[in-house]
Scaffold this motif. Sequence first.
Motif, PDB file in Angstrom:
ATOM      1  N   LYS A 321      39.752  -7.059  15.147  1.00 17.72           N
ATOM      2  CA  LYS A 321      40.237  -7.769  15.996  1.00 17.72           C
ATOM      3  C   LYS A 321      40.340  -6.783  17.470  1.00 17.72           C
ATOM      4  O   LYS A 321      40.772  -5.921  17.201  1.00 17.72           O
ATOM      5  CB  LYS A 321      41.618  -8.197  15.724  1.00 17.72           C
ATOM      6  CG  LYS A 321      41.776  -9.283  14.680  1.00 17.72           C
ATOM      7  CD  LYS A 321      41.211 -10.712  15.223  1.00 17.72           C
ATOM      8  CE  LYS A 321      41.336 -11.776  14.166  1.00 17.72           C
ATOM      9  NZ  LYS A 321      41.032 -12.947  14.663  1.00 17.72           N
ATOM     10  N   ILE A 373      47.930 -10.310   9.330  1.00 14.07           N
ATOM     11  CA  ILE A 373      46.547 -10.591   9.335  1.00 14.07           C
ATOM     12  C   ILE A 373      46.315 -11.717   8.710  1.00 14.07           C
ATOM     13  O   ILE A 373      45.557 -12.617   9.089  1.00 14.07           O
ATOM     14  CB  ILE A 373      45.589  -9.434   8.843  1.00 14.07           C
ATOM     15  CG1 ILE A 373      45.461  -8.204   9.594  1.00 14.07           C
ATOM     16  CG2 ILE A 373      44.309  -9.830   8.603  1.00 14.07           C
ATOM     17  CD1 ILE A 373      45.185  -8.396  11.153  1.00 14.07           C
ATOM     18  N   GLU A 376      45.182 -14.585  10.347  1.00 13.34           N
ATOM     19  CA  GLU A 376      43.677 -14.445  11.075  1.00 13.34           C
ATOM     20  C   GLU A 376      42.657 -14.782  10.166  1.00 13.34           C
ATOM     21  O   GLU A 376      41.561 -14.946  10.705  1.00 13.34           O
ATOM     22  CB  GLU A 376      43.808 -13.157  11.525  1.00 13.34           C
ATOM     23  CG  GLU A 376      44.776 -12.707  12.682  1.00 13.34           C
ATOM     24  CD  GLU A 376      44.474 -13.062  13.963  1.00 13.34           C
ATOM     25  OE1 GLU A 376      43.684 -13.916  14.281  1.00 13.34           O
ATOM     26  OE2 GLU A 376      45.313 -12.775  14.733  1.00 13.34           O
ATOM     27  N   LEU A 380      38.784 -16.818  11.916  1.00 14.46           N
ATOM     28  CA  LEU A 380      37.659 -15.585  12.139  1.00 14.46           C
ATOM     29  C   LEU A 380      36.662 -15.995  12.854  1.00 14.46           C
ATOM     30  O   LEU A 380      35.870 -16.713  12.561  1.00 14.46           O
ATOM     31  CB  LEU A 380      37.235 -14.783  11.016  1.00 14.46           C
ATOM     32  CG  LEU A 380      38.472 -13.873  10.339  1.00 14.46           C
ATOM     33  CD1 LEU A 380      37.771 -13.450   9.017  1.00 14.46           C
ATOM     34  CD2 LEU A 380      38.754 -12.767  11.208  1.00 14.46           C
ATOM     35  N   GLU A 384      33.514 -11.527  14.382  1.00 19.16           N
ATOM     36  CA  GLU A 384      34.648 -10.653  13.621  1.00 19.16           C
ATOM     37  C   GLU A 384      34.135 -10.570  12.177  1.00 19.16           C
ATOM     38  O   GLU A 384      34.226  -9.756  11.418  1.00 19.16           O
ATOM     39  CB  GLU A 384      36.061 -11.511  13.905  1.00 19.16           C
ATOM     40  CG  GLU A 384      36.425 -11.267  15.305  1.00 19.16           C
ATOM     41  CD  GLU A 384      37.795 -12.196  15.350  1.00 19.16           C
ATOM     42  OE1 GLU A 384      38.502 -11.662  16.492  1.00 19.16           O
ATOM     43  OE2 GLU A 384      38.014 -12.938  14.746  1.00 19.16           O
TER      44      GLU A 384
END
Length: 915
Positions: A321, A373, A376, A380, A384
Amino acid sequence: MNKKLDKKRNIDFYLLYTLVFFAVALALYLKFFANGKSLVWSHDGVPQHLNSLAYYGKYLRKVLYTLFIEHKLSLPLWDMHIGYGSDILTTLHYYVIGDPLTLLSVFVPASKTEALYAFLIFLRIYLAGIAFSRYSFYHKNSKQATFMGTMIYIFAGWTIYAAMKHPYFSNPMIYLPLILLGIDKIYKKQKPYVFIWSVALAGLSNFYFFYMLGIFMVLYAIFRYFDLFADRSIKNIGKWLGVFAVYSVIAVLIAAVILLPVILPVFGTDRFKAENYVPLFYDRIYYEKYLGCLIGENMIQWGVAGYTAVSLAGVFVLFSKKKKYTALKAGFVLLNVFLLLPYAGHVLNGLSYVSNRWIWAYGMLIAYIFVKIYPELFALTLTEKRKVFVMLLIYCILALLPEAARTQRNLMAMVLLSLSTFTVLSFGNIFTRERNLTVMVAGFLIAGILFNMHYQYSYEKDYLSEFTDSGEALEKLETGVDRAVLSTDDPSVYRYDQMDTNSSENSSMQMGTNSTAYYFSVASSSIANFFDEMYLNTPWEQHYNNLDGRTILDRLASVKYFVVKKGKESDLPYGYSRLSGEAEKNGKTYLAYADEDALPLGYTYDSWISREDYDKMTVTEKQQALLQGVVLDDSFLPETETHFNDREVSYYTSEGKGCRLKNGKVVVTQENAQLKLVFEGEENAETYLITEGLDYEGLSPREMISDKKWSKMTTYEQNKLLEENSNWRYWKESQKASIQIGGRFLKKTIQIFTDKYNAYSGKHNFLCNTGYSEKGRHTITLTFENTGVYSFDSLKIYCQPMTEIDSQTSKLGEEVLTDVKIGNNEINGKISLSDTKALVLSIPYSEGWTAYVDGEETELKEANTMYMALELPKGDHEIHLVYCTPYLRTGLCLTCIGVLCYIVLVLINRKKKRF
């Protein structure tokens, strides 16, 4: 309505957490149960941890009995049964006193302590998870993320390995999330109560981890400040420093009742003052294994990471990130730097030996990275995902490239890491339902935990062999040695000594006897100083089993009985001739022999030796001098005219294979190489081997090959040896060594700890008593168990005749303390003197003692380095000694101040709320 919903969600979360925790904990416990093992570590667990817990339960029940039955508050502060007599608080704080959870021992009989011990291990881990979840929920993280982060946190290598050995090693894991939560509340101008009480409880619980918690508390506060505030002016920083200083002071004041009396004695110990070796870098093998050890094997120097493999996938996502999670990234980098540099381990371990016992804090960071995280994982981008894949590839290559890192455990951890990472990368392509990803990640997480458990407790690892068999831990403290002494039915106050009985240290605490053995982390500085002066044959400051069979030291310590195994009567020191007690345990018979000339707890001198004169004497002269005059800083007694009859005897050496003596160094190139000393010893004497400045340094494989032999080796043989040499670990191999002292007597060992060893306390001078013999000894054989270079300033043999010892002892025992009664924090007795004398009490000197002679307070002096003395005039006297832990009253006053400050703070906050 929202509060009710949140409450219901919390109940659901903690119900699930409890069920999963119970299942994983059960899997861990079954590793022990299925093999007939308890959770009590054999080495420190029996004499220290379990022993302290059982003792504490009895202690608390005794306090409650006096409070509710006898209607008085009486707190025992000193116990004759701990070592030579020790302060209860300062000795046992490190293990039980101050930890709120150990208060449960009051409800459990001593016979069931092993079950309580196991329960507390898992309870601490469970509470650490609760604390982490509270921190996570405060920061508005989801239940799924919090649950996974909690499992990563509480079932890492630190708990799977370290907390099983040392149960209280889980305590800082409970306090750290609460302290950090308290810091965040303060920054948000909420009530500081969580911060104050979590810091206070951490201080009360364990001073060792409190030090580390303090460092991480400061680091976290700094990181959070720069993360939260744009105003970074000196004025604003100063304001927040003031706020935290006030709250921290209140917390420390609340903990002062335990913290103050415990910390101050530690500063005076040799172990604390010893200058340990701190290398610039670890050995190469440490770095070779480092990456793999994060999710696999245990690192050296207590770098017990072993996080479930999924956690590292979170780290990869974190660094994929851009311009996000800066504080977490910086924290991750910083803590990895700490792990890579020995000096960080030195600082975080209280400026002592290098150790990474702070790695539980790294575990919280790893766990919380995954929590943050987690959302996330479902969002993605392709870029990433590519970054995560590249990081996985680089990590696996670097982690498994060194041969030393390619263990089965590390390889399997990499497989789990790869599977979990590919699962994350597949989301949005192979499958799209968030629930599927959640279930699969959770599955890999639990699989990683169970996998690490399996390998840690595999038969190949053989870690389980270090734990005692189920139901036998407490029984080990009920030794045959103590039983033999108790069978004498002697009502007087005395100590016993022993030799080669393999008895458990600190068994006297359970059996109610008085011994010369001690094994706890904090020791009396006066005892340590005396042992240094006497060159006592032990490299430890806080671990000793006997007085090496030295007659003079036994008599000065009021040792009346000496215990040996049946058939080993030849090991008895001089003077122990009457069999007085006998006991059998586990098929072995233990015999207690009495010394008819033993000195009681209080004996008298009619002359004194100045400290200045005493310090100039040799070690053998010092111990003889102590039978002739009392060593004081000042006195009105006449000075002692000392005379000595010890004799240094000359010897010649006979070198065995693999052993070479040259210029004060013994070069040993073969394990168990021997050096024989041949001499003409004296009759009716103890024979001593004395070495001063003894040190050790390991030899690498190349150094063990002479240049002549090297030149004759083939190129292949040379390269092969050089390869071995490159993997040789100087730091580890040079930590300690031992020399076995043998001949026609009981074999003894001189252990050498170097400044590279974690138990190093600066000892390099040793006197090994080869024992008493009516006939003169002629040979002493030194067997060097480790290859390396043994260096020394001097290596001498002395004979100490016994001819005058009985008469000197008899003189000290002419007028002694009688009617001795040891009560709760007091010692009472009577004495009748024909002249002015110094009454020496063979109790370790402490500022906590106050003496009253005939009702009047009298100066109690430090005598003979280790003991206490009262200078008394002619006549009959009543002696009354009272004990109070040094600085306990001061600490209690500070605690009261801290509580008052806290109450004022609460009242101020309530008043603000009204307006």
